[in-house]
Design a protein around this motif. Structure first.
Motif, PDB file in Angstrom:
ATOM      1  N   GLN A 316      32.960  38.001  27.345  1.00 56.70           N
ATOM      2  CA  GLN A 316      32.728  36.682  26.752  1.00 56.70           C
ATOM      3  C   GLN A 316      32.337  35.664  27.822  1.00 56.70           C
ATOM      4  OE1 GLN A 316      32.772  36.298  23.387  1.00 56.70           O
ATOM      5  NE2 GLN A 316      33.183  38.509  23.385  1.00 56.70           N
ATOM      6  N   ASN A 317      31.442  34.756  27.463  1.00 59.76           N
ATOM      7  CA  ASN A 317      31.013  33.701  28.387  1.00 59.76           C
ATOM      8  C   ASN A 317      31.433  32.303  27.930  1.00 59.76           C
ATOM      9  OD1 ASN A 317      29.616  35.434  30.249  1.00 59.76           O
ATOM     10  ND2 ASN A 317      28.028  35.662  28.688  1.00 59.76           N
ATOM     11  N   ASP A 318      31.896  32.190  26.700  1.00 61.15           N
ATOM     12  CA  ASP A 318      32.426  30.926  26.197  1.00 61.15           C
ATOM     13  C   ASP A 318      33.887  30.818  26.629  1.00 61.15           C
ATOM     14  OD1 ASP A 318      33.924  29.177  24.290  1.00 61.15           O
ATOM     15  OD2 ASP A 318      31.937  28.881  23.420  1.00 61.15           O
ATOM     16  N   HIS A 373      31.260  18.689  28.115  1.00 58.99           N
ATOM     17  CA  HIS A 373      31.172  19.475  26.883  1.00 58.99           C
ATOM     18  C   HIS A 373      30.319  20.725  27.010  1.00 58.99           C
ATOM     19  CE1 HIS A 373      33.434  16.289  25.121  1.00 58.99           C
ATOM     20  NE2 HIS A 373      32.546  15.417  25.550  1.00 58.99           N
ATOM     21  N   ASN A 374      30.219  21.242  28.214  1.00 60.46           N
ATOM     22  CA  ASN A 374      29.654  22.573  28.420  1.00 60.46           C
ATOM     23  C   ASN A 374      30.788  23.586  28.341  1.00 60.46           C
ATOM     24  OD1 ASN A 374      28.235  24.869  29.309  1.00 60.46           O
ATOM     25  ND2 ASN A 374      28.779  24.417  31.434  1.00 60.46           N
ATOM     26  N   GLN A 375      30.590  24.673  27.599  1.00 56.29           N
ATOM     27  CA  GLN A 375      31.617  25.701  27.452  1.00 56.29           C
ATOM     28  C   GLN A 375      31.243  27.031  28.092  1.00 56.29           C
ATOM     29  OE1 GLN A 375      32.962  24.091  23.042  1.00 56.29           O
ATOM     30  NE2 GLN A 375      33.159  26.247  23.475  1.00 56.29           N
ATOM     31  N   ASP A 376      30.038  27.158  28.594  1.00 55.57           N
ATOM     32  CA  ASP A 376      29.566  28.434  29.145  1.00 55.57           C
ATOM     33  C   ASP A 376      30.026  28.573  30.590  1.00 55.57           C
ATOM     34  OD1 ASP A 376      28.104  30.652  30.062  1.00 55.57           O
ATOM     35  OD2 ASP A 376      26.504  30.254  28.612  1.00 55.57           O
ATOM     36  N   ILE A 377      30.883  29.558  30.864  1.00 57.62           N
ATOM     37  CA  ILE A 377      31.471  29.708  32.206  1.00 57.62           C
ATOM     38  C   ILE A 377      30.440  30.150  33.231  1.00 57.62           C
ATOM     39  CG2 ILE A 377      33.774  30.158  31.305  1.00 57.62           C
ATOM     40  CD1 ILE A 377      33.332  33.123  31.777  1.00 57.62           C
ATOM     41  N   ARG A 378      29.304  30.647  32.777  1.00 62.76           N
ATOM     42  CA  ARG A 378      28.259  31.036  33.737  1.00 62.76           C
ATOM     43  C   ARG A 378      27.647  29.822  34.421  1.00 62.76           C
ATOM     44  NH1 ARG A 378      24.827  34.590  29.578  1.00 62.76           N
ATOM     45  NH2 ARG A 378      25.316  32.704  28.378  1.00 62.76           N
ATOM     46  N   VAL A 439      47.469  45.701  30.625  1.00 62.79           N
ATOM     47  CA  VAL A 439      47.858  44.847  31.751  1.00 62.79           C
ATOM     48  C   VAL A 439      46.684  44.680  32.710  1.00 62.79           C
ATOM     49  CG1 VAL A 439      49.363  44.652  33.758  1.00 62.79           C
ATOM     50  CG2 VAL A 439      50.293  45.437  31.569  1.00 62.79           C
ATOM     51  N   PHE A 440      46.028  45.790  33.031  1.00 59.13           N
ATOM     52  CA  PHE A 440      44.866  45.737  33.926  1.00 59.13           C
ATOM     53  C   PHE A 440      43.736  44.924  33.298  1.00 59.13           C
ATOM     54  CE2 PHE A 440      40.683  47.442  34.995  1.00 59.13           C
ATOM     55  CZ  PHE A 440      40.667  47.277  36.374  1.00 59.13           C
ATOM     56  N   VAL A 441      43.455  45.192  32.021  1.00 59.53           N
ATOM     57  CA  VAL A 441      42.363  44.500  31.329  1.00 59.53           C
ATOM     58  C   VAL A 441      42.627  42.994  31.269  1.00 59.53           C
ATOM     59  CG1 VAL A 441      41.133  44.284  29.138  1.00 59.53           C
ATOM     60  CG2 VAL A 441      41.757  46.549  29.997  1.00 59.53           C
ATOM     61  N   THR A 442      43.881  42.627  30.944  1.00 56.81           N
ATOM     62  CA  THR A 442      44.242  41.207  30.861  1.00 56.81           C
ATOM     63  C   THR A 442      44.034  40.508  32.199  1.00 56.81           C
ATOM     64  OG1 THR A 442      45.868  41.677  29.140  1.00 56.81           O
ATOM     65  CG2 THR A 442      46.090  39.579  30.305  1.00 56.81           C
ATOM     66  N   ALA A 443      44.507  41.142  33.269  1.00 56.33           N
ATOM     67  CA  ALA A 443      44.355  40.539  34.595  1.00 56.33           C
ATOM     68  C   ALA A 443      42.885  40.392  34.964  1.00 56.33           C
ATOM     69  CB  ALA A 443      45.081  41.388  35.633  1.00 56.33           C
ATOM     70  N   PHE A 444      42.070  41.386  34.581  1.00 55.48           N
ATOM     71  CA  PHE A 444      40.653  41.351  34.940  1.00 55.48           C
ATOM     72  C   PHE A 444      39.932  40.208  34.242  1.00 55.48           C
ATOM     73  CE2 PHE A 444      36.222  42.557  34.247  1.00 55.48           C
ATOM     74  CZ  PHE A 444      35.807  42.724  35.560  1.00 55.48           C
ATOM     75  N   TYR A 445      40.053  40.113  32.901  1.00 55.77           N
ATOM     76  CA  TYR A 445      39.281  39.060  32.212  1.00 55.77           C
ATOM     77  C   TYR A 445      39.863  37.684  32.464  1.00 55.77           C
ATOM     78  CZ  TYR A 445      42.566  39.213  28.186  1.00 55.77           C
ATOM     79  OH  TYR A 445      43.661  39.173  27.367  1.00 55.77           O
ATOM     80  N   SER A 446      41.173  37.584  32.690  1.00 56.20           N
ATOM     81  CA  SER A 446      41.777  36.277  32.957  1.00 56.20           C
ATOM     82  C   SER A 446      41.272  35.698  34.269  1.00 56.20           C
ATOM     83  CB  SER A 446      43.302  36.395  32.990  1.00 56.20           C
ATOM     84  OG  SER A 446      43.802  36.797  31.734  1.00 56.20           O
ATOM     85  N   PHE A 447      41.224  36.535  35.304  1.00 59.95           N
ATOM     86  CA  PHE A 447      40.782  36.015  36.604  1.00 59.95           C
ATOM     87  C   PHE A 447      39.276  36.041  36.751  1.00 59.95           C
ATOM     88  CE2 PHE A 447      45.152  35.744  37.458  1.00 59.95           C
ATOM     89  CZ  PHE A 447      45.265  34.808  38.482  1.00 59.95           C
ATOM     90  N   ARG A 448      38.570  36.803  35.941  1.00 61.03           N
ATOM     91  CA  ARG A 448      37.119  36.616  35.844  1.00 61.03           C
ATOM     92  C   ARG A 448      36.840  35.197  35.386  1.00 61.03           C
ATOM     93  NH1 ARG A 448      33.854  36.790  31.182  1.00 61.03           N
ATOM     94  NH2 ARG A 448      31.630  37.127  31.625  1.00 61.03           N
ATOM     95  N   LEU A 449      37.541  34.765  34.345  1.00 66.43           N
ATOM     96  CA  LEU A 449      37.400  33.398  33.851  1.00 66.43           C
ATOM     97  C   LEU A 449      37.789  32.395  34.927  1.00 66.43           C
ATOM     98  CD1 LEU A 449      37.077  31.288  31.558  1.00 66.43           C
ATOM     99  CD2 LEU A 449      39.424  31.812  30.877  1.00 66.43           C
ATOM    100  N   TYR A 450      38.922  32.626  35.566  1.00 62.06           N
ATOM    101  CA  TYR A 450      39.431  31.687  36.572  1.00 62.06           C
ATOM    102  C   TYR A 450      38.446  31.535  37.733  1.00 62.06           C
ATOM    103  CZ  TYR A 450      42.215  30.041  40.518  1.00 62.06           C
ATOM    104  OH  TYR A 450      42.657  29.355  41.612  1.00 62.06           O
ATOM    105  N   PHE A 451      37.962  32.655  38.270  1.00 61.00           N
ATOM    106  CA  PHE A 451      37.065  32.592  39.426  1.00 61.00           C
ATOM    107  C   PHE A 451      35.722  31.962  39.060  1.00 61.00           C
ATOM    108  CE2 PHE A 451      39.585  36.373  41.082  1.00 61.00           C
ATOM    109  CZ  PHE A 451      40.291  35.611  42.005  1.00 61.00           C
TER     110      PHE A 451
END
Length: 674
Positions: A316-318, A373-378, A439-451
């Motif tokens: 997801q990118n939103d 009001h931009n929501q795209d993390i890219r 657990v692995f998947v959660t950590a990956f997408y959470s910190f993908r978003l964070y970074f």
């Protein structure tokens, strides 16, 4: 020593938000002539929710300290035979916990909304809706009977429909709220069937009276089948929970509901409405404990949701949709705990998740404000230096989400994993794999978003097509620098960040192992040993956290964070190459496992085809054509024939009489003559 509450005190809890909602909704909108302004509207609604929170905290304090308890009828609506339909409150440790969670998160959302919706024309209407939602949720969790439970259940669904489609001029919002409404109706069909079976065979709508007859229900079969009645009841009730708590395959409405304003994402889709199903199953533990088949079904559904919804968060990118899919995954963890008969652990994770997920949603909203009001993390990056408070609170929420030791989410998530490992149900092995991999998947997408949001190269000035979260703009161009949100927005973030860090350690032992849920949640320890084994393994919050650094979930979380750091900070070109290589897999995830396509093209079109067939073949051809029109045509034809015989001439009638006598004589001669 146990004591009771006054009915007036408990009535004030839901009625205070309802009063604020009516005040803002009638006097603050065109419906009532816009008699009051924005300040009066948000003051009335925030005041109502504040009163509800303070009273809820008072209730919880008395439950914990004095064993206070309340179970009485407040208003008797009607009596049909021996069946009583009434409004009543059941206040115990489970109810008091939910009351505090609902009112505290709602209070933070109300305060946050002052800043977030400041430029929206529907400001007063929005405050009325969210306060009405708080009332509905409180009526649900405080109920002592199935009728009131169903009222609260449907009321939160109705208000969520209004909130998801709050911006009713957006076609996507209208589609999303209709989708949520229809999918929840599917779940509610199973829910009301379960309630109906309880009423039919137990003869009561009252929780305690129904639970008292659970032994009798366990010995019955569903008439005409060889199915255990209690299994059918529990699966029916859980189908309702699948809709409300967004479990596969009734999960499809929740990601689309992000079309609503961000505050309702935190209130409804993180902390309150979606947890109603978890609360309901925990409340019904005396029934669910009687059916291993139902528990195993719950375990497997939760496991699938926990892992496979997490996969969707990766692509997801939103910013809001990433957090939405993490909500789906965490609801799956709670459901897994219910299936393992670790009901108290599910409620524990419900509570910790409410704080850190509300924090993440509101922090995402703060980012949206700061990014104009931009929501795209890219098209974000480097936001940390512009929004330090939002950055820090978002980081704390992310650490709680991935289950980092000493954070709130660690204690509840690790307890769920251990409970599943201790379960002896047939689906426990599959569920254990799913929650560990999750657990692995959660950590990956959470910190993908964070970074992508807070670190790396600033990309906000390169956005070719900014996605707007709402209809109001602040006058800044898309290349304007981000800015920290006003205090009315970041203060709730700080207040939510505190329990996101400490509430797990504080509540671990009291909530799970000190009898907090005695006589509220029932577990057959002989058949379902998960909680007994947890009690032997966990010896305090400090020891559990230290042990957590050596346990597999910690290293899986670290691996997920490390991989996301490498892919999005060290080698940012690699994710696109991986996507190109695994294009079929990416397409499947991008299409959300084709569930929307299946619903729209098979179920929806099938329903249209069936409806059209019943209309044309059944209604028009059979009922109107054959039965209605056919009957009068037949009568008309018979009448026409008979009319020809009624000539009015005596010699015609005489001839008919002679012929009749001749026929009768011939008949008797042929058949009876010798």
């Amino acid at each position: 020593m146990s004591q009771s509450f006054s009915a007036a005190t408990l009535l004030a809890v839901p009625l205070a938000p309802l009063t604020g909602s009516l005040f803002a909704g009638i006097l603050g909108t065109a419906f009532g002539g816009n008699r009051i302004g924005r300040v009066a509207s948000h003051t009335a609604t925030i005041g109502g929710v504040l009163i509800a929170f303070l009273l809820s905290a008072f209730v919880l304090k008395n439950v914990v300290a004095n064993g206070a308890y309340f179970n009485q009828t407040i208003y008797e609506w009607m009596i049909i035979g021996n069946l009583k339909m009434e409004v009543g409150f059941l206040v115990d440790s489970l109810t008091a916990t939910m009351m505090c969670v609902v009112t505290f998160v709602s209070l933070m959302v109300h305060i946050y909304t002052i800043g977030y919706m400041a430029d929206d024309a529907g400001y007063n209407r929005f405050f009325s809706y969210i306060s009405l939602f708080t009332f509905s949720m409180l009526m649900l969790v405080m109920s002592n009977n199935f009728l009131q439970l169903f009222f609260g259940w449907e009321a939160v669904g109705l208000v969520s429909y209004l909130l998801i489609g709050f911006w009713f001029n957006k076609p996507t919002a209208i589609f999303a709220n209709m989708k949520a409404f229809l999918v929840n109706r599917v779940g509610d069909f199973g829910f009301i069937l379960g309630i109906g079976l309880i009423v039919a065979f137990a003869g009561t709508l009252n929780y305690n009276e129904a639970f008292a007859k659970s032994g009798e229900l366990a010995g019955l079969m569903l008439p005409g089948t060889n199915w255990m009645l209690v299994t059918v009841i529990c699966i029916g009730l859980f189908i309702g929970a699948m809709g409300k708590s967004a479990q596969v395959p009734l999960h499809v409405w929740l990601p689309d509901s992000m079309e609503g304003p961000t505050p309702i994402s935190a209130l409804i889709h993180a902390a309150t409405m979606v947890t109603a199903g978890i609360f309901m199953v925990a409340r019904m533990s005396p029934l669910f404990e009687l059916s291993d088949a139902a528990l195993n079904f719950i375990l497997v559904v939760g496991a699938i949701t926990a892992l496979f919804m997490g996969f969707l968060g990766i692509i997801q990118n939103d910013i809001k949709r990433v957090v939405a899919y993490s909500t789906l995954s965490q609801l799956g963890y709670m459901t897994v705990a219910l299936g393992a008969s670790a009901y108290s652990v599910a409620v524990f994770h419900l509570m910790t998740h409410a704080f850190f997920k509300a924090l993440l949603f509101l922090a995402a909203g703060s980012v949206i404000i700061g990014m104009h009001h931009n929501q795209d993390i890219r098209w974000m990056g480097g936001v940390r230096k512009y929004m330090p408070i939002t950055w820090l609170t978002f980081l704390l929420g992310s650490l709680a989400l991935i289950g980092m030791p000493f954070f709130a989410g660690f204690y509840s998530k690790d307890a769920i994993i251990e409970a599943v490992h201790a379960s002896n149900l047939p689906g426990a092995g599959f569920a254990y794999f799913c929650v560990l991999a999750g657990v692995f998947v959660t950590a990956f997408y959470s910190f993908r978003l964070y970074f992508l949001v807070f670190h790396g190269k600033e990309r906000y000035d390169q956005n070719p097509d900014a996605h707007h979260d709402d209809h109001h703009h602040d006058g800044h161009g898309h290349d304007a620098k981000p800015h920290e949100s006003p205090a009315v927005v970041w203060v709730p973030l700080v207040l939510l960040a505190i329990p996101s860090v400490v509430i797990g350690a504080i509540a671990l032992m009291p909530m799970l192992f000190s009898g907090f849920f005695n006589n509220v949640i029932f577990v057959d320890a002989a058949r379902h040993p998960a909680m007994a084994e947890l009690a032997e393994a966990i010896h305090g919050w400090w020891a559990m956290a230290l042990h957590g650094f050596m346990a597999p979930p910690f290293w899986l979380a670290v691996a997920g964070v490390a991989l996301s750091y490498y892919l999005y900070m060290v080698n940012p070109g690699l994710p696109q190459r991986i996507q190109n290589v695994f294009q079929p897999v990416y397409k499947m995830l991008d299409q959300k496992y084709y569930m929307d396509w299946i619903y729209e093209n098979i179920f929806a079109r099938g329903a249209v085809w069936l409806g059209t067939g019943l209309w044309k073949g059944g209604d028009r051809a059979l009922i109107d054509g054959a039965v209605v029109n056919g009957s009068w045509k037949l009568v008309g034809w018979v009448s026409g024939v008979v009319r020809r015989l009624q000539t009015g001439f005596l010699y015609h009638y005489a001839l008919v009489m002679i012929l009749g006598v001749f026929v009768l004589m011939t008949y008797f001669v042929v058949f009876y003559g010798k």
